[in-house]
Design an enzyme around this catalytic site. Structure first.
Site, mmCIF file in Angstrom:
data_model
loop_
_atom_site.group_PDB
_atom_site.id
_atom_site.type_symbol
_atom_site.label_atom_id
_atom_site.label_comp_id
_atom_site.label_asym_id
_atom_site.label_seq_id
_atom_site.Cartn_x
_atom_site.Cartn_y
_atom_site.Cartn_z
ATOM 1 N N HIS A 12 0.891 -1.171 0.000
ATOM 2 C CA HIS A 12 0.000 0.000 0.000
ATOM 3 C C HIS A 12 0.923 1.213 0.000
ATOM 4 C CE1 HIS A 12 0.476 -0.561 4.567
ATOM 5 N NE2 HIS A 12 1.239 0.439 4.232
ATOM 6 N N HIS A 61 -0.790 5.075 9.550
ATOM 7 C CA HIS A 61 0.502 5.765 9.388
ATOM 8 C C HIS A 61 0.562 7.090 10.133
ATOM 9 C CE1 HIS A 61 0.364 2.974 5.976
ATOM 10 N NE2 HIS A 61 1.670 3.071 5.885
ATOM 11 N N HIS A 195 11.141 -1.733 2.218
ATOM 12 C CA HIS A 195 11.298 -0.300 1.929
ATOM 13 C C HIS A 195 11.758 0.455 3.173
ATOM 14 C CE1 HIS A 195 7.119 -0.396 3.454
ATOM 15 N NE2 HIS A 195 7.021 0.909 3.464
ATOM 16 N N GLU A 242 6.399 -3.660 8.009
ATOM 17 C CA GLU A 242 4.986 -3.831 7.642
ATOM 18 C C GLU A 242 4.671 -5.260 7.209
ATOM 19 O OE1 GLU A 242 3.871 0.726 6.230
ATOM 20 O OE2 GLU A 242 4.126 -0.799 4.696
HETATM 21 C C1 DHB Z 1 5.419 4.573 0.835
HETATM 22 C C2 DHB Z 1 4.541 4.727 1.890
HETATM 23 C C3 DHB Z 1 4.068 3.620 2.594
HETATM 24 O O1 DHB Z 1 3.171 3.684 3.606
HETATM 25 C C4 DHB Z 1 4.485 2.374 2.292
HETATM 26 O O2 DHB Z 1 4.028 1.341 3.005
HETATM 27 C C5 DHB Z 1 5.366 2.208 1.235
HETATM 28 C C6 DHB Z 1 5.824 3.306 0.529
HETATM 29 C C7 DHB Z 1 5.931 5.701 0.023
HETATM 30 O O3 DHB Z 1 5.406 6.818 0.150
HETATM 31 O O4 DHB Z 1 6.838 5.478 -0.778
HETATM 32 FE FE FE Z 2 2.975 1.869 4.721
#
Ligand code: DHB
Ligand code: FE
Length: 282
Positions: A12, A61, A195, A242
């Protein structure tokens, strides 16, 4: 009795929220093409199975919960959930339907099983919840399904361990399968994959680790539940924690499952995107 039909996973990302209303223009766009190509199989499966209820493991978030009050596990018990995601010029969308009766059954069952959850009779939802619902039920098709959001904290340490989240998922699975109404239930796990959005390793992605997680999620989820949160931060990045949402989803699927679809794509925004359909044998 209620029956779990399977699980769906997706990453997401706020940028997807802005892309969703423009999907028709973006399906052939070089940046978005491979991303959107992952969803038709999942949409067809949802269309075929027609779940009545979606239980969604995701993480807020900082929208509904902030650093001042951060529940480890929060379960929605509202009649509806309104999108209040931040920025990106996203259009207003109708609220998602709740199922307070099932929510309270679930909450009672979890507390009886010694999970100290926070029950939420009001809960705003952000991209962690809305983007997956819009991707799997496009064109406001989500109006046809009731939902129960379950937010697991990945924003402020201490973040619950993969083992604890897997066990939470198992307890959710038991609650679903003992619910006396005749419902078809799908369980979603959203977030990840690897990420990191800030700090020295901003932009960090670990394809090898992500593909291992997608494989083991099917064949050996217990081995993933043995990872620590520090393992996840190291291997998947600070926000890669996550992945615990995916593990909670997998915990709910007991018995035999088959992976009907898997896809992996890098990047959207700063992130690796994984999509899976895990069907539970009837
Ligand atoms: C981003 C934001 C998120 O909440 C995530 O789970 C993955 C990527 C982003 O803004 O790149
Ligand atoms: Fe996220």
């Amino acid at each position: 009795m209620a029956r779990i039909v399977g699980g769906l996973t997706t990453s997401h990302i706020p940028a997807i929220g802005a892309a969703v209303p423009k999907e028709k223009q973006l399906v052939n766009d070089p940046y978005w093409k491979d991303f959107f190509a992952a969803y038709p199989p999942a949409r067809e499966w949802v269309q075929k199975v027609k779940p009545d209820l979606a239980i969604v493991f995701y993480n807020d978030h900082g929208l509904n919960f902030f650093l001042d009050k951060m529940p480890t596990f929060a379960v929605g018990a509202a009649a509806e959930y309104r999108n209040a995601d931040e920025g990106w010029g996203i259009p207003t969308i109708p609220p998602f339907k709740g199922d307070p009766e099932f929510s309270w059954y679930l909450i009672e069952s979890l507390v009886r099983e010694e999970f100290d959850i926070t029950s939420c009779q009001e809960m705003l939802v952000d991209h962690g919840f809305t983007v997956p619902m819009q991707l799997f039920w496009p064109n406001l098709g989500y109006n046809d399904v009731k939902t129960v959001p379950i937010s697991i904290n990945t924003v402020q340490h201490p973040v619950p361990s993969p083992a604890r989240c897997y066990k939470l998922g198992q307890a959710v699975g038991r609650a679903i399968e003992s619910y006396p109404q005749n419902l078809k239930v799908v369980v979603l796990g959203t977030g990840g994959l690897s990420h990191q959005l800030d700090g020295e390793r901003a932009g960090f992605i670990n394809k090898k680790f992500d593909l291992m997680c997608m494989e083991k999620l099917v064949s050996d989820p217990e081995s993933l539940a043995r990872l620590s949160i520090h393992d996840l931060v190291r291997e998947a990045g600070a926000q890669g924690t996550e992945f615990i949402q995916w593990l909670a989803m997998r915990g709910a699927l007991s018995g035999k499952i088959s992976a009907l679809h898997r896809s992996y794509h890098i990047p959207i925004s700063n992130t690796a995107v994984g999509v899976m359909i895990l069907e539970k044998a009837a």
